[in-house]
Motif scaffolding. Structure first.
Motif, PDB file in Angstrom:
ATOM      1  N   UNK A 226       0.116   9.973   4.851  1.00  0.00           N
ATOM      2  CA  UNK A 226       0.292   8.674   4.212  1.00  0.00           C
ATOM      3  C   UNK A 226       1.617   8.028   4.608  1.00  0.00           C
ATOM      4  N   UNK A 227       1.808   6.810   4.135  1.00  0.00           N
ATOM      5  CA  UNK A 227       3.108   6.141   4.172  1.00  0.00           C
ATOM      6  C   UNK A 227       3.778   6.407   2.833  1.00  0.00           C
ATOM      7  N   UNK A 228       5.028   6.858   2.867  1.00  0.00           N
ATOM      8  CA  UNK A 228       5.743   7.174   1.632  1.00  0.00           C
ATOM      9  C   UNK A 228       7.111   6.494   1.642  1.00  0.00           C
ATOM     10  N   UNK A 229       7.745   6.473   0.477  1.00  0.00           N
ATOM     11  CA  UNK A 229       9.110   5.981   0.340  1.00  0.00           C
ATOM     12  C   UNK A 229       9.940   7.080  -0.311  1.00  0.00           C
ATOM     13  N   UNK A 230      11.164   7.266   0.182  1.00  0.00           N
ATOM     14  CA  UNK A 230      12.051   8.310  -0.341  1.00  0.00           C
ATOM     15  C   UNK A 230      13.358   7.664  -0.785  1.00  0.00           C
ATOM     16  N   UNK A 231      13.829   8.031  -1.976  1.00  0.00           N
ATOM     17  CA  UNK A 231      15.093   7.479  -2.461  1.00  0.00           C
ATOM     18  C   UNK A 231      16.270   8.351  -2.028  1.00  0.00           C
TER      19      UNK A 231
ATOM     20  N   UNK B  78      -2.766   5.706   0.613  1.00  0.00           N
ATOM     21  CA  UNK B  78      -3.605   6.889   0.704  1.00  0.00           C
ATOM     22  C   UNK B  78      -3.403   7.500   2.091  1.00  0.00           C
ATOM     23  N   UNK B  79      -3.825   8.745   2.336  1.00  0.00           N
ATOM     24  CA  UNK B  79      -3.736   9.300   3.690  1.00  0.00           C
ATOM     25  C   UNK B  79      -4.488   8.404   4.680  1.00  0.00           C
ATOM     26  N   UNK B  80      -3.825   8.030   5.777  1.00  0.00           N
ATOM     27  CA  UNK B  80      -4.398   7.081   6.735  1.00  0.00           C
ATOM     28  C   UNK B  80      -4.732   7.755   8.064  1.00  0.00           C
ATOM     29  N   UNK B  81      -3.804   8.543   8.590  1.00  0.00           N
ATOM     30  CA  UNK B  81      -4.031   9.166   9.891  1.00  0.00           C
ATOM     31  C   UNK B  81      -2.805   9.926  10.361  1.00  0.00           C
ATOM     32  N   UNK B  82      -2.699  10.095  11.670  1.00  0.00           N
ATOM     33  CA  UNK B  82      -1.484  10.680  12.263  1.00  0.00           C
ATOM     34  C   UNK B  82      -0.582   9.511  12.639  1.00  0.00           C
ATOM     35  N   UNK B  83       0.320   9.181  11.744  1.00  0.00           N
ATOM     36  CA  UNK B  83       1.110   7.962  11.855  1.00  0.00           C
ATOM     37  C   UNK B  83       2.395   8.216  12.641  1.00  0.00           C
ATOM     38  N   UNK B  84       2.778   7.228  13.438  1.00  0.00           N
ATOM     39  CA  UNK B  84       3.955   7.392  14.300  1.00  0.00           C
ATOM     40  C   UNK B  84       5.006   6.323  13.998  1.00  0.00           C
ATOM     41  N   UNK B  85       4.955   5.188  14.695  1.00  0.00           N
ATOM     42  CA  UNK B  85       5.949   4.134  14.478  1.00  0.00           C
ATOM     43  C   UNK B  85       5.760   3.417  13.156  1.00  0.00           C
ATOM     44  N   UNK B  86       6.853   2.786  12.674  1.00  0.00           N
ATOM     45  CA  UNK B  86       6.842   2.158  11.352  1.00  0.00           C
ATOM     46  C   UNK B  86       7.797   0.972  11.357  1.00  0.00           C
ATOM     47  N   UNK B  87       7.385  -0.126  10.698  1.00  0.00           N
ATOM     48  CA  UNK B  87       8.227  -1.326  10.608  1.00  0.00           C
ATOM     49  C   UNK B  87       7.794  -2.122   9.386  1.00  0.00           C
TER      50      UNK B  87
ATOM     51  N   UNK C 260      -0.867  -3.050   3.522  1.00  0.00           N
ATOM     52  CA  UNK C 260      -0.271  -3.528   2.282  1.00  0.00           C
ATOM     53  C   UNK C 260      -1.032  -2.892   1.132  1.00  0.00           C
ATOM     54  N   UNK C 261      -0.408  -2.830  -0.009  1.00  0.00           N
ATOM     55  CA  UNK C 261      -1.066  -2.234  -1.178  1.00  0.00           C
ATOM     56  C   UNK C 261      -2.292  -3.047  -1.570  1.00  0.00           C
ATOM     57  N   UNK C 262      -2.190  -4.356  -1.425  1.00  0.00           N
ATOM     58  CA  UNK C 262      -3.300  -5.213  -1.829  1.00  0.00           C
ATOM     59  C   UNK C 262      -4.423  -5.229  -0.799  1.00  0.00           C
ATOM     60  N   UNK C 263      -4.058  -5.264   0.469  1.00  0.00           N
ATOM     61  CA  UNK C 263      -5.066  -5.430   1.511  1.00  0.00           C
ATOM     62  C   UNK C 263      -5.489  -4.168   2.225  1.00  0.00           C
ATOM     63  N   UNK C 264      -4.757  -3.060   2.035  1.00  0.00           N
ATOM     64  CA  UNK C 264      -5.090  -1.825   2.727  1.00  0.00           C
ATOM     65  C   UNK C 264      -4.761  -1.907   4.208  1.00  0.00           C
ATOM     66  N   UNK C 265      -5.598  -1.304   5.047  1.00  0.00           N
ATOM     67  CA  UNK C 265      -5.359  -1.230   6.488  1.00  0.00           C
ATOM     68  C   UNK C 265      -6.068  -2.367   7.210  1.00  0.00           C
ATOM     69  N   UNK C 266      -5.315  -3.075   8.051  1.00  0.00           N
ATOM     70  CA  UNK C 266      -5.855  -4.142   8.896  1.00  0.00           C
ATOM     71  C   UNK C 266      -5.504  -3.817  10.350  1.00  0.00           C
ATOM     72  N   UNK C 267      -6.489  -3.499  11.164  1.00  0.00           N
ATOM     73  CA  UNK C 267      -6.247  -3.154  12.565  1.00  0.00           C
ATOM     74  C   UNK C 267      -5.886  -4.405  13.358  1.00  0.00           C
ATOM     75  N   UNK C 268      -4.794  -4.306  14.128  1.00  0.00           N
ATOM     76  CA  UNK C 268      -4.340  -5.426  14.945  1.00  0.00           C
ATOM     77  C   UNK C 268      -4.632  -5.207  16.428  1.00  0.00           C
TER      78      UNK C 268
END
Length: 301
Positions: free
Chosen positions: A209-214, A224-233, A254-262
């Motif tokens: 998944x994508x997570x945030x750490x303080x 939610x778990x999406x895949x084998x994620x690499x780059x992030x912005x 986004x939390x509202x829209x989920x995954x949108x493939x570009x």
């Protein structure tokens, strides 16, 4: 009347907030592949010089953990044309399999298996700092006065203080932000709320998944778990761009829209950079497996 005015003001602020939180509508204007690279893993944008830096493993085989001294950093134009195929390292310095890059204030940071380097982009002077117990130092990011480095194979994130250690008289302090929390951190990016955003990558194709750490190392799961994620912005609108090896794609989340493939049809979509441009963005994604860069122009609709 005061209550009515206060209610109207609150409603107006709420509407403004909702509009500000709405994600930009983007479409792909063009998507171009550029060759001439040797297993490129990361791209960083130097906004002062208006150039890109690209880490290359080098060699004839994809061996990301091998200490063979074949690694290099190329200097590249925004059109994808190579300006200098071996801009770094300078004579006397050795890179093996350089991965993530970060540029700030005329300096460049690069991870390399069990260490992180800092280079001056004018003098090409470099300094290496070892990361004790690192198995696969992957991506660097600066947040505040600290440099954070992900270790995707050991499920940990290092913290190096100060971030700018090139000319420091003493060695920087190296500690761990967290370890063993099932994040399997790959891509890092400073979040708008002061947290460190992390994309998870597990080599056995298990989705992360994508997570945030303080600052205390507490993990908050965003997606939610999406895949084998690499780059992030993270975009200005708060949405997140990321790459996924499982689907071979660049996507927006986004939390509202989920995954949108570009963009799709990657074999190894790695650590990308985003260049703000008129009415949109240029996203430069290295395809590690294909040994090419993808220049993807996103425009606002």
């Amino acid at each position: 009347m005061k209550k009515l005015l206060a209610g109207m003001l609150f409603a107006a602020v709420a509407v403004q907030g909702a509009v500000a939180a709405e994600a930009e509508k983007l479409r792909v204007m063009y998507d171009t592949a550029i060759g001439g690279f040797t297993f490129p893993e990361s791209v960083a944008y130097d906004s002062a010089a208006k150039v890109l830096y690209v880490s290359n493993f080098g060699g004839s085989e994809l061996k990301p953990g091998e200490k063979d001294g074949m690694g290099r950093i190329a200097k590249v134009g925004l059109d994808g044309k190579i300006i200098d195929s071996r801009f770094l390292p300078d004579t006397g310095d050795v890179l093996n399999k350089p991965k993530g890059l970060w540029v700030r204030g005329g300096r460049l940071w690069v991870t390399d298996i069990d260490a992180v380097w800092e280079f001056d982009l004018k003098t090409q002077k470099g300094r290496r700092v070892a990361l004790p117990d690192a198995k696969f130092a992957n991506d660097p990011a600066i947040l505040g006065n600290a440099l954070y480095v992900s270790d995707s194979r050991a499920d940990q994130v290092f913290k190096v203080e100060p971030a700018d250690f090139l000319d420091a008289k003493q060695a920087p302090r190296v500690s761990k932000l967290f370890s063993g929390k099932g994040v399997d951190p790959n891509g890092l990016y400073p979040g708008k709320d002061g947290s460190l955003l992390i994309a998870g990558f597990k080599s056995d194709k298990e989705a992360r998944a994508i997570v945030a750490v303080n600052a205390k190392g507490d993990v908050k799961t965003l997606s939610k778990p999406i895949g084998r994620l690499d780059g992030l912005y993270q975009m200005k609108d708060g949405t997140i761009l990321a790459t996924d090896w499982n689907t071979g794609s660049l996507f927006r989340w986004s939390e509202a829209g989920g995954v949108e493939t570009l963009a799709s049809n990657f074999k190894g979509p790695a650590d990308f950079c985003v260049v703000p441009q008129a009415n949109g963005y240029l996203v430069v994604v290295p395809d590690l497996v294909k040994s090419e860069l993808r220049l993807i122009r996103l425009v606002r609709q």
